[in-house]
Design a protein around this motif. Structure first.
Motif, PDB file in Angstrom:
ATOM      1  N   GLU A   1      -6.687  -1.761 -16.916  1.00 23.21           N
ATOM      2  CA  GLU A   1      -5.593  -1.453 -17.272  1.00 23.21           C
ATOM      3  C   GLU A   1      -4.711  -0.867 -16.202  1.00 23.21           C
ATOM      4  OE1 GLU A   1      -3.257  -1.599 -19.907  1.00 23.21           O
ATOM      5  OE2 GLU A   1      -5.090  -3.046 -20.416  1.00 23.21           O
ATOM      6  N   ARG A   2      -5.271   0.013 -15.373  1.00 20.10           N
ATOM      7  CA  ARG A   2      -4.666   0.886 -14.446  1.00 20.10           C
ATOM      8  C   ARG A   2      -4.497   0.663 -13.050  1.00 20.10           C
ATOM      9  NH1 ARG A   2      -3.066   3.975 -18.696  1.00 20.10           N
ATOM     10  NH2 ARG A   2      -4.803   4.375 -19.807  1.00 20.10           N
ATOM     11  N   THR A   3      -5.664  -0.273 -12.515  1.00 24.56           N
ATOM     12  CA  THR A   3      -5.803  -0.183 -11.310  1.00 24.56           C
ATOM     13  C   THR A   3      -5.201  -1.544 -10.641  1.00 24.56           C
ATOM     14  OG1 THR A   3      -7.860  -1.335 -11.233  1.00 24.56           O
ATOM     15  CG2 THR A   3      -7.990   0.996 -11.211  1.00 24.56           C
ATOM     16  N   ARG A   4      -5.032  -1.601  -9.371  1.00 27.77           N
ATOM     17  CA  ARG A   4      -4.296  -2.749  -8.730  1.00 27.77           C
ATOM     18  C   ARG A   4      -5.266  -3.980  -8.923  1.00 27.77           C
ATOM     19  NH1 ARG A   4      -2.210  -3.068  -2.577  1.00 27.77           N
ATOM     20  NH2 ARG A   4      -4.220  -1.849  -2.242  1.00 27.77           N
TER      21      ARG A   4
ATOM     22  N   ASP B   1       0.957  -1.007   0.067  1.00 20.03           N
ATOM     23  CA  ASP B   1      -0.084   0.083  -0.232  1.00 20.03           C
ATOM     24  C   ASP B   1       1.045   1.586  -0.013  1.00 20.03           C
ATOM     25  OD1 ASP B   1      -2.601  -1.265   0.022  1.00 20.03           O
ATOM     26  OD2 ASP B   1      -2.132  -1.792   1.979  1.00 20.03           O
ATOM     27  N   ASP B   2       1.970   1.100  -0.426  1.00 23.86           N
ATOM     28  CA  ASP B   2       2.910   2.379  -0.455  1.00 23.86           C
ATOM     29  C   ASP B   2       3.446   2.760  -1.650  1.00 23.86           C
ATOM     30  OD1 ASP B   2       4.134  -0.063  -0.266  1.00 23.86           O
ATOM     31  OD2 ASP B   2       5.867   0.546   0.939  1.00 23.86           O
ATOM     32  N   PRO B   3       2.648   2.984  -2.724  1.00 25.68           N
ATOM     33  CA  PRO B   3       3.023   3.209  -4.093  1.00 25.68           C
ATOM     34  C   PRO B   3       4.322   3.997  -4.342  1.00 25.68           C
ATOM     35  CG  PRO B   3       1.169   4.460  -3.644  1.00 25.68           C
ATOM     36  CD  PRO B   3       1.347   3.681  -2.320  1.00 25.68           C
ATOM     37  N   ALA B   4       4.389   4.914  -3.552  1.00 22.07           N
ATOM     38  CA  ALA B   4       5.688   5.806  -3.772  1.00 22.07           C
ATOM     39  C   ALA B   4       6.909   4.931  -3.571  1.00 22.07           C
ATOM     40  CB  ALA B   4       5.780   7.017  -2.757  1.00 22.07           C
TER      41      ALA B   4
END
Lengths: 234, 281, 295
Positions: free
Chosen positions: C161-164, A105-108
């Motif tokens: 396409e773009r989400t988890r 949950d830490d995309p950065a």
């Protein structure tokens, strides 16, 4: 860190793995050796949660995890680089790495780690938006390792990573594994390439037909006749 | 026998015939979702020949069966190039096309429907159905039945043993179509009226479903399935929609816990063995 | 036929295609990801419309009634997942297909028992007026439906396409075991996909009811079966194929009615499907945009 006690795996009436004990301490490289059908892949599948176990226990950092689904084990820090690499060829290189970080949950931070992987493997960076089906075998193996890395794991399990790769690529792969281990990552390495595996491992286990027949340091195992026996049958 | 009992038995006989039509391709692993179309071809052909050319009913039925079988043979070759989902879809499309075609053929009444002259009574329907059943039973004792199962279980290995898997598939499909044609002809001559709407996709679906409910490993499977489907409402004496609800729930449950259907090969053998033991003692 | 009339027919065909599009996308998601020809979709389409109609009859406001319809469709689709796909993963793909037919029959007959087989009148929700552009008449209701359908389909495509969760769905589509070892929660991703399929089918049913002002237990048949045709023609598993296929089926239907009469339309639509299955089973746009290796 990982402790396996009395682990038994069955497929119907066939016992693939019988009462196996094994431990991977923090920061170590442990290898599991044996011929085809020795139960090596069954072990890894049971550890990650792909195959149910018939008996025994799997403990991770002191907690029993063998009843938990695979997704929770991955979240807890286990990662598997499966046999044949199992790259998702319909997806881009980038998406493969992102799926590796599925639970995070830490995309950065994930983005930073993915960048680090691209720096380590420039070939992957060049093709980040191409379908993974265009990668060579070696590149696919690097992607599979990278994918396991971005999951934030503290134990990486590898199933026959050298299979089907050229000697040069194998050497580079093992260099990478040693380097990752020096960075603190523990490894559980299943191999048929005995010499390669023992050259990097701290300790090894030898399986034959689902049972452990030997255990020791690489030096001990190389001197042990049972290692030869495990491969030659008899 | 009472008229009511006869009506039920006639329905059962026709349902068994079309169940066998669905069973043959399924035994080779092909889900035919267009059986109603072949029934329509058999029914309309027989009805037309007997009404317009005053041919005897037996000849009409034979011609209807032949027409359905021939159409099956003609479409089997291109359609069976596909398999799995594609085959189910292709047979579905075929059924829709046939139904829509009869909606447009003025010679047989088009959308208004077509009255059928010669009447097939209780005895005729039951004898023909019995004949079909015996034929399929005999067929199930030949090598052909074995090849069907082999084709279903592992077409690749079967091919390696020198069996022409494609020919087996085409034969199963066309034979099924032929039997569906007989079922359609029986329907036409017994109920004396044909409408294209009778032969819609849901009829095909119900046939496929009750065959699968009974099981496709033995000839007993489709018979049990057809009997179940026909007799359920009579046993329940409930509103007709409830029978479909119960049927649907059963299908879902059976597919979940016993996907090979109610009657499996092993069960059939055990029952037969039991009988023999009884006879011996 | 004059050029103006022909152009009008084209417009009508595209508008009709908008209805087929959404349901074709629902079918294509089930096929592309799960290899599952989900015949319960026409039933879910109907459940969405019927639930909305019931709520309106009970005096609910529009928004609440539509929400109720979507909820019912989502729940119905989740039930299908619970009792078909989940139990049968890894088995013969025809088994879930058969169970989904069971669900279609179940939904339809439960509605028949509850509300009878008559067509029920659905109240007019959208203003019933036509726009005239360059001599062409476009119904507002249909136009809104088409735009909404396109927006929803593009949104669904973006989600994949773009989400988890979209990446999870695509991973499952390619290889469920690999997805598992990467930590994808299949037991959550697959139900989520079914709910998405249910919502798309439900929206499509509600839009249909709003345009044609009637609902019935069997309203899903014709639309659903044409949705299957649209999916196959576009290419199974390909979302953009479903859009193209939906439009093509709408056009084929409208034009064949115009040229050959209403009774011949089904011959043309399903004849086109049959022909395509024989000569180019992979569909016009070929393979799958979700995953190519599956079928």
């Amino acid at each position: 860190m990982l402790e396996v006690e009395n682990l038994t795996v069955r497929y119907g009436r066939i016992t693939a793995l019988a009462e196996l004990d094994l431990a991977v301490p923090e920061g170590r490289i442990v290898t599991v050796l044996g011929a085809n059908g020795a139960g090596k892949s069954s072990l890894l599948k049971a550890l990650i949660g792909l195959t149910p176990i018939a008996g025994g226990a799997i403990r991770w950092k002191g907690e029993a995890i063998h009843r938990r689904p695979a997704s929770e084990r991955v979240k807890a820090g286990l990662a598997l680089v499966p046999e044949g690499r199992r790259i998702l060829v319909s997806m881009t290189v980038e998406d493969n790495l992102k799926v590796g970080a599925y639970h995070r949950d830490d995309p950065a931070q994930v983005a930073r780690e993915i960048d680090a992987i691209y720096q380590r493997f420039p070939n992957l960076a060049e093709r980040r938006f191409q379908k993974a089906s265009c990668l060579s075998g070696g590149e696919q193996q690097m992607l599979a390792v990278g994918r396991a890395l971005v999951s934030g794991s503290s134990l990486m399990m590898l199933d026959e990573p050298s299979l089907g790769l050229s000697p040069i690529i194998i050497a580079r792969l093992f260099e990478l594994l040693v380097e990752l281990n020096k960075g603190g990552l523990a490894l559980l390495l299943v191999e048929q390439n005995t010499n390669m595996a023992l050259s990097v491992a701290h300790e090894g286990h030898v399986l034959k037909l689902g049972r452990k027949i030997a255990h020791g340091t690489p030096q001990q195992l190389l001197a042990d006749a049972r290692l030869q026996e495990a491969y030659l049958g008899g | 026998m009472s008229g009511y009992g006869e009506a039920i038995l006639v329905m059962l006989a026709i349902n068994i015939v079309v169940a066998l039509a669905g069973y043959l391709p399924l035994a080779a692993g092909q889900l035919n979702l267009g059986i109603a179309g072949f029934m329509a071809v058999g029914g309309y052909t027989s009805a037309y020949l007997t009404s317009a050319y005053h041919l005897p009913m037996g000849v009409g039925m034979a011609a209807g069966a032949a027409a359905a079988g021939l159409l099956g043979l003609l479409v089997a070759v291109p359609v069976l190039r596909t398999s799995g989902i594609y085959l189910a879809l292709a047979t579905f499309a075929l059924g829709q096309v046939i139904q829509a075609a009869f909606l447009n053929i003025e010679a047989v009444g088009a959308a208004a429907g077509y009255p059928v002259k010669p009447y097939a009574g209780f005895t005729v329907v039951l004898s023909v159905a019995f004949g079909v059943l015996v034929a399929v039973l005999l067929l199930s004792r030949t090598r052909f039945a074995l090849l069907l199962t082999a084709t279903k279980n592992d077409p690749l290995v079967t091919e390696l043993f020198g069996v022409d898997v494609r020919a087996i598939r085409v034969a199963a499909f066309s034979l099924g179509a032929l039997i569906a044609g007989i079922g359609g002809a029986l329907y036409a001559h017994h109920y004396s009226y044909l409408e294209p709407q009778n032969f819609n996709i849901m009829l095909s679906v119900y046939i496929a479903l009750y065959v699968l409910l009974g099981g496709t490993q033995t000839v007993a499977g489709p018979i049990v399935g057809a009997a179940f489907f026909t007799l359920l409402p009579e046993l329940l004496r409930a509103g007709s929609h409830w029978r479909f609800v119960i049927f649907a729930v059963l299908i879902i449950l059976v597919m979940a816990v016993r996907p090979e259907g109610l009657i499996t090969g092993a069960l059939a053998r055990r029952l037969r063995f039991g009988k023999r033991r009884e006879a011996a003692s | 036929m004059s050029g103006a009339v022909f152009a009008q027919q084209l417009v009508n065909g595209i508008m009709l295609g908008g209805i087929y599009m959404l349901i074709a996308v629902a079918f294509t998601l089930a096929i592309g990801v799960l290899n599952f020809l989900n015949f319960s979709i026409p039933g879910i389409f109907m459940v969405g419309a019927i639930a909305t109609w019931r709520a309106l009859e009970n005096g609910w406001p529009w928004v609440g009634a539509i929400a109720a319809g979507l909820l019912a469709a989502g729940v119905a689709s989740y039930l299908v997942e619970r009792f078909t796909y989940r139990w049968m993963r890894g088995l013969d793909h025809e088994i879930p297909l058969v169970s989904s037919l069971g669900f279609l029959i179940l939904f339809e007959n439960l509605v028949l028992i509850g509300y009878g087989s008559d067509q029920q009148t659905f109240p007019a929700l959208m203003p019933d007026f036509n726009i005239r552009v360059a001599g062409l008449v476009i119904g507002t209701g249909q136009l809104i439906s088409l735009v909404l359908a396109l927006v929803l389909v593009i949104a669904a495509s973006g989600l994949l396409e773009r989400t988890r969760i979209g990446r999870g769905i695509r991973a499952v589509a390619e290889n469920a075991d690999t997805a598992t070892i990467l930590g994808v929660e299949i037991h959550r991703v697959v139900p989520a996909l079914f709910i998405l399929i249910g919502l798309l089918s439900g929206v499509s049913g509600i839009l249909f009811a709003m345009n044609y002002l009637q609902v019935s237990a069997f309203m899903g048949h014709e639309i659903g079966l044409k949705g299957i045709a649209a999916m196959v023609i576009g290419g199974m598993g390909n979302i953009w194929g479903a859009i193209l296929g939906g439009l093509l089926i709408g056009l084929i239907e409208v034009l064949s009615i115009a040229f050959f009469g209403a009774n011949r339309a089904d011959i043309c639509v399903y004849g086109a499907l049959l022909l395509l299955l024989v000569v180019r089973p992979e569909g016009l746009l070929g393979g799958s945009a979700i995953v190519r290796e599956k079928l």
